[in-house]
Each structure stands twice: as C-alpha cells, then as structure tokens.
Design a protein around this motif. Structure first.
Motif, PDB file in Angstrom:
ATOM      1  N   ILE A  45     -20.334   4.849 -66.367  1.00 26.84           N
ATOM      2  CA  ILE A  45     -20.185   6.394 -65.776  1.00 26.84           C
ATOM      3  C   ILE A  45     -20.747   6.356 -64.578  1.00 26.84           C
ATOM      4  O   ILE A  45     -20.186   6.875 -63.545  1.00 26.84           O
ATOM      5  CB  ILE A  45     -20.965   7.373 -66.640  1.00 26.84           C
ATOM      6  CG1 ILE A  45     -20.372   7.367 -68.021  1.00 26.84           C
ATOM      7  CG2 ILE A  45     -21.149   8.506 -65.932  1.00 26.84           C
ATOM      8  CD1 ILE A  45     -21.207   8.386 -69.194  1.00 26.84           C
ATOM      9  N   GLY A  46     -21.842   5.616 -64.043  1.00 23.35           N
ATOM     10  CA  GLY A  46     -22.394   5.635 -62.628  1.00 23.35           C
ATOM     11  C   GLY A  46     -21.418   5.069 -61.791  1.00 23.35           C
ATOM     12  O   GLY A  46     -21.160   5.391 -60.652  1.00 23.35           O
ATOM     13  N   ALA A  47     -20.784   3.704 -62.269  1.00 26.46           N
ATOM     14  CA  ALA A  47     -19.757   3.075 -61.569  1.00 26.46           C
ATOM     15  C   ALA A  47     -18.528   3.897 -61.140  1.00 26.46           C
ATOM     16  O   ALA A  47     -17.911   3.922 -60.098  1.00 26.46           O
ATOM     17  CB  ALA A  47     -19.369   1.855 -62.159  1.00 26.46           C
ATOM     18  N   ILE A  48     -18.158   4.698 -62.044  1.00 27.50           N
ATOM     19  CA  ILE A  48     -16.916   5.503 -61.945  1.00 27.50           C
ATOM     20  C   ILE A  48     -17.182   6.917 -60.927  1.00 27.50           C
ATOM     21  O   ILE A  48     -16.418   7.220 -59.780  1.00 27.50           O
ATOM     22  CB  ILE A  48     -16.678   6.265 -63.193  1.00 27.50           C
ATOM     23  CG1 ILE A  48     -16.011   5.249 -63.926  1.00 27.50           C
ATOM     24  CG2 ILE A  48     -15.602   7.374 -63.089  1.00 27.50           C
ATOM     25  CD1 ILE A  48     -15.782   5.643 -65.594  1.00 27.50           C
ATOM     26  N   ILE A  49     -18.594   7.123 -60.909  1.00 27.23           N
ATOM     27  CA  ILE A  49     -18.861   8.147 -60.077  1.00 27.23           C
ATOM     28  C   ILE A  49     -19.018   7.858 -58.653  1.00 27.23           C
ATOM     29  O   ILE A  49     -18.639   8.244 -57.663  1.00 27.23           O
ATOM     30  CB  ILE A  49     -20.351   8.670 -60.441  1.00 27.23           C
ATOM     31  CG1 ILE A  49     -20.165   9.688 -61.764  1.00 27.23           C
ATOM     32  CG2 ILE A  49     -20.869   9.578 -59.438  1.00 27.23           C
ATOM     33  CD1 ILE A  49     -21.507  10.215 -62.291  1.00 27.23           C
ATOM     34  N   VAL A  50     -19.615   6.686 -58.552  1.00 30.61           N
ATOM     35  CA  VAL A  50     -19.534   5.932 -57.287  1.00 30.61           C
ATOM     36  C   VAL A  50     -18.228   5.435 -56.791  1.00 30.61           C
ATOM     37  O   VAL A  50     -17.756   5.960 -55.508  1.00 30.61           O
ATOM     38  CB  VAL A  50     -20.459   4.654 -56.959  1.00 30.61           C
ATOM     39  CG1 VAL A  50     -20.369   3.832 -55.922  1.00 30.61           C
ATOM     40  CG2 VAL A  50     -21.797   4.944 -57.255  1.00 30.61           C
ATOM     41  N   ALA A  51     -17.392   5.086 -57.596  1.00 28.13           N
ATOM     42  CA  ALA A  51     -15.791   4.864 -57.003  1.00 28.13           C
ATOM     43  C   ALA A  51     -15.270   6.191 -56.703  1.00 28.13           C
ATOM     44  O   ALA A  51     -14.399   6.263 -55.459  1.00 28.13           O
ATOM     45  CB  ALA A  51     -15.268   4.094 -58.325  1.00 28.13           C
ATOM     46  N   GLY A  52     -15.516   7.316 -57.403  1.00 27.01           N
ATOM     47  CA  GLY A  52     -14.817   8.595 -57.013  1.00 27.01           C
ATOM     48  C   GLY A  52     -15.400   9.130 -55.774  1.00 27.01           C
ATOM     49  O   GLY A  52     -14.613   9.710 -54.952  1.00 27.01           O
ATOM     50  N   GLN A  53     -16.395   8.889 -55.101  1.00 30.89           N
ATOM     51  CA  GLN A  53     -17.063   9.664 -53.974  1.00 30.89           C
ATOM     52  C   GLN A  53     -17.077   8.319 -52.805  1.00 30.89           C
ATOM     53  O   GLN A  53     -17.410   8.702 -51.747  1.00 30.89           O
ATOM     54  CB  GLN A  53     -18.624   9.808 -54.366  1.00 30.89           C
ATOM     55  CG  GLN A  53     -18.671  11.000 -55.212  1.00 30.89           C
ATOM     56  CD  GLN A  53     -20.022  11.260 -55.503  1.00 30.89           C
ATOM     57  OE1 GLN A  53     -20.985  10.759 -55.125  1.00 30.89           O
ATOM     58  NE2 GLN A  53     -20.255  12.465 -56.392  1.00 30.89           N
ATOM     59  N   ALA A  54     -16.608   7.369 -53.095  1.00 35.18           N
ATOM     60  CA  ALA A  54     -16.447   6.320 -51.943  1.00 35.18           C
ATOM     61  C   ALA A  54     -15.555   6.667 -50.665  1.00 35.18           C
ATOM     62  O   ALA A  54     -14.532   7.160 -51.018  1.00 35.18           O
ATOM     63  CB  ALA A  54     -16.127   4.671 -52.588  1.00 35.18           C
ATOM     64  N   GLY A  55     -15.886   6.536 -49.682  1.00 37.19           N
ATOM     65  CA  GLY A  55     -15.215   6.823 -48.594  1.00 37.19           C
ATOM     66  C   GLY A  55     -14.671   5.597 -47.849  1.00 37.19           C
ATOM     67  O   GLY A  55     -13.547   5.401 -47.335  1.00 37.19           O
ATOM     68  N   ASP A  56     -15.685   4.544 -47.674  1.00 37.70           N
ATOM     69  CA  ASP A  56     -15.345   3.287 -47.144  1.00 37.70           C
ATOM     70  C   ASP A  56     -14.481   2.340 -47.973  1.00 37.70           C
ATOM     71  O   ASP A  56     -14.875   2.350 -49.156  1.00 37.70           O
ATOM     72  CB  ASP A  56     -16.604   2.523 -46.678  1.00 37.70           C
ATOM     73  CG  ASP A  56     -16.565   1.215 -45.892  1.00 37.70           C
ATOM     74  OD1 ASP A  56     -15.397   1.355 -45.221  1.00 37.70           O
ATOM     75  OD2 ASP A  56     -17.381   0.367 -46.139  1.00 37.70           O
ATOM     76  N   PRO A  57     -13.585   1.641 -47.642  1.00 35.36           N
ATOM     77  CA  PRO A  57     -12.520   0.777 -48.516  1.00 35.36           C
ATOM     78  C   PRO A  57     -13.265  -0.343 -48.913  1.00 35.36           C
ATOM     79  O   PRO A  57     -13.096  -0.556 -50.214  1.00 35.36           O
ATOM     80  CB  PRO A  57     -11.502   0.258 -47.365  1.00 35.36           C
ATOM     81  CG  PRO A  57     -11.491   1.105 -46.280  1.00 35.36           C
ATOM     82  CD  PRO A  57     -12.892   1.724 -46.264  1.00 35.36           C
TER      83      PRO A  57
END
Length: 103
Positions: A45-57
C-alpha cells in the motif's frame, strides 16, 4: 549517513534475520508467515501511494519496481503459507471400496 555505515547495517541485519528465522520451530512458521504477509500488505500500500504521487520519472520507476516486488513478495508469502497449512492437514481417510459380487 555514509555508504559504509549503511552497508554495515544491511549486512548485520541479514545475519541477525537469518539467525532469528532459522531458530524458529516448524510449528511457529505458519503464524510467523501470516504476520509477515500482513506487513508486506502494508508495504505494498505504501509503494502504491508513493507511485501515485511521484512526479519525477526516476522516482516513478523506482516506486513501480517497489510495487512489483512487494506484490511478488506478498503473493509468494501466501503461497508458502498455503503449502505449509496443507502439510499439517494430513491425509483424508480412505473410503472402503465397495465390493460388487458378480452374479
């Protein structure tokens, strides 16, 4: 922290983790795996949240890799737990074969 200190912490963690897990009796492995599966679900769940908010490629690529690895770890944990539970079930009693007399 410098890289040598981080590497030392990782190496010591691996040794301590191996020693702790190898000393667990076989009857406790299934509850231990269930707890680990719960932790892996939280990590996913934490990894999904980080992936959803990532701005840098680059951050998005690392986050998606974390999602894939956490998913594989979670699914693998459930597969191993299921196999262990099947080992403790035992065999089903055999049904007596019906004898049909040829008349």
């Amino acid at each position: 922290m410098d890289p040598v200190t981080l590497l030392t912490v990782v190496v010591l963690s691996v040794f301590v983790g191996f020693e702790v897990v190898s000393k667990v009796s076989s009857t406790l492995h299934t509850p231990l795996m269930s707890g680990a599966n719960a932790i892996h679900g939280i990590i996913l769940i934490g990894a999904i949240i980080v992936a959803g908010q990532a701005g840098d490629p680059w951050l998005l690529a690392v986050a998606l890799l974390a999602v894939v690895l956490a998913t594989a770890n979670l699914v693998g944990g459930f597969v191993v737990t299921d196999r262990m539970l099947h080992m403790f079930r035992g065999r089903a009693p055999r049904r007596p074969e019906s004898k049909v007399d040829a008349a």
